[in-house]
Design an enzyme around this catalytic site. Structure first.
Site, PDB file in Angstrom:
ATOM      1  N   HIS A 274      -5.038  -3.801   2.513  1.00 37.10           N
ATOM      2  CA  HIS A 274      -5.991  -4.886   2.266  1.00 37.10           C
ATOM      3  C   HIS A 274      -6.527  -5.393   3.612  1.00 37.10           C
ATOM      4  O   HIS A 274      -5.750  -5.554   4.565  1.00 37.10           O
ATOM      5  CB  HIS A 274      -5.297  -6.018   1.499  1.00 37.10           C
ATOM      6  CG  HIS A 274      -6.220  -7.150   1.195  1.00 37.10           C
ATOM      7  ND1 HIS A 274      -7.143  -7.092   0.168  1.00 37.10           N
ATOM      8  CD2 HIS A 274      -6.386  -8.351   1.805  1.00 37.10           C
ATOM      9  CE1 HIS A 274      -7.839  -8.228   0.157  1.00 37.10           C
ATOM     10  NE2 HIS A 274      -7.403  -9.000   1.138  1.00 37.10           N
ATOM     11  N   ALA A 338      -8.522  -0.249  12.614  1.00 44.04           N
ATOM     12  CA  ALA A 338      -7.067  -0.525  12.641  1.00 44.04           C
ATOM     13  C   ALA A 338      -6.395   0.091  11.405  1.00 44.04           C
ATOM     14  O   ALA A 338      -5.296   0.642  11.499  1.00 44.04           O
ATOM     15  CB  ALA A 338      -6.835  -2.032  12.677  1.00 44.04           C
TER      16      ALA A 338
END
Ligand code: GAR
Length: 356
Positions: A274, A338
């Site tokens: 998420h 990331a």
């Protein structure tokens, strides 16, 4: 030879009228039946007992492969028809190539239509249910025989592989699923991609899976409101993941709520990524939420999936700064960089440590 055992739809439709003229009832069921076991035999006997004749519509070889994966069917359609015809309870066998049995049902117009087990009158494919109701065909759901299934039989007969298998569910561009597939293919950790599933037909997720040569399928999500999956879709996803014998399921931008029977079947095996530092900014538009809240730092979170929305236990997080003037798209892009570093790493670690 196979033709000796396979009837045409027209032959069966005519036979149905002959039976009706004698006040007899024709029962129809359908399925793959590609590795017959006692559960099938008991099911077919029960189906036959509901009327005076039983017709079994089997999926063609190509449609079994589409439904169950590239290693199926175990037996080709001619053999399957021959085996089924040898059962006393089976009167005729037809073969259908479409994904759904609607055309077969419409042509044969059986008096009774039966389905096995984990179906209910409510989670029958909408299209089939509407047709059955329209034609006034009685629907009978027969309980499955516990402990007897083709997947269980196949799992027992194939030598246990020590290579863990990953299932991927995604809806969008597919950068995270791509990172995991590439890590597996580069040998960064030992694993196989069991299956890639998407609720979006033309998603990047499916496109890359095809390019990478890993099994992938589209599952029709149903007509529920946005973010929901129909009962039939949940069942289909569960079946596909079971057939692919996956040990870990990675949600990669899968924009629908994952619920039972998926969660109960794969308890403690489903993870999600998420784009925020949960518990901050759960749900949709996490980057815009971070900007609106004036956050100076956000990031991504990998967590176990429970029945809530982004509420499961956190496994790992990576921080990403929110820069002055960031748009949601710019921030999403930086978080994504990331994510694709972190997700394959965590999947590899979990497969080594957690999955026994
Ligand atoms: C990723 O940023 C992922 O964190 C997010 O969707 C994006 C999918 O990108 N997931 C969620 O928002 C789930 N609540 P991808 O399709 O390129 O992997």
């Amino acid at each position: 030879m196979a033709d000796d055992y396979i009837s045409t739809l027209e032959e069966v439709a005519q036979w149905r009228d002959e039976l009706e003229a004698e006040s007899k009832k024709l029962v129809l069921t359908n399925g793959c039946f590609d590795l017959l076991h006692a559960g099938h035999v008991r099911y077919l006997k029960e189906a036959r007992s509901l009327g005076d004749a039983l017709v079994v519509a089997i999926n063609s070889d190509q449609s079994v492969a589409e439904l169950k994966g590239p290693n199926r069917p175990v037996y080709p359609e001619g053999d399957r028809a021959e085996i089924l015809c040898a059962l006393e309870c089976v009167d005729r066998v037809v073969v259908f190539g479409e994904k759904r049995a609607t055309h077969t049902i419409e042509t044969i117009r059986p008096h009774i239509y039966t389905k096995g087990g984990d179906y209910t009158p409510d989670n029958l494919i909408d299209e089939e249910k509407a047709l059955l109701d329209r034609l006034g065909i009685e629907i009978q759901i027969l309980s499955l025989v516990p402990g007897r299934s083709t997947s269980a039989t196949l799992a027992k007969s194939s030598p246990a592989s020590s290579v863990p298998r990953i299932g991927i569910l995604g809806s969008g561009t597919g950068t995270n699923s791509r990172a995991i597939i590439e890590a597996v293919q580069a040998g960064d950790f030992e694993a196989e991609i069991g299956i890639v599933i998407s609720d979006v037909k033309d998603s990047g997720v499916l496109e890359f899976a095809k390019e990478a040569g890993v099994p992938s399928i589209f599952v029709e999500p149903g007509t529920e409101k946005a973010g929901r999956l129909s009962d039939a879709a949940c069942k289909e996803i569960t079946d596909k993941l079971k057939s692919a014998r996956v040990d870990l399921i990675a949600l990669c931008g899968f924009m629908r709520i994952v619920r039972d029977p998926i969660l109960s079947t794969f308890e403690g095996k489903v993870i999600n990524i998420h784009p925020s530092l949960l518990p901050q900014f759960p749900g949709r538009n996490a980057c815009q939420q971070a900007i609106d809240a004036g956050a100076t730092e956000t990031g991504c979170t990998i967590h176990w999936v429970d029945s809530g929305i982004d509420t499961g236990e956190i496994i790992r997080q990576a921080k990403v700064p929110v820069l002055p003037g960031d748009t949601a798209e710019q921030l999403q892009q930086r978080i994504n960089e990331a994510e694709i570093r972190l997700y394959p790493e965590v999947v590899g670690e979990l497969l080594k440590k957690t999955i026994s």
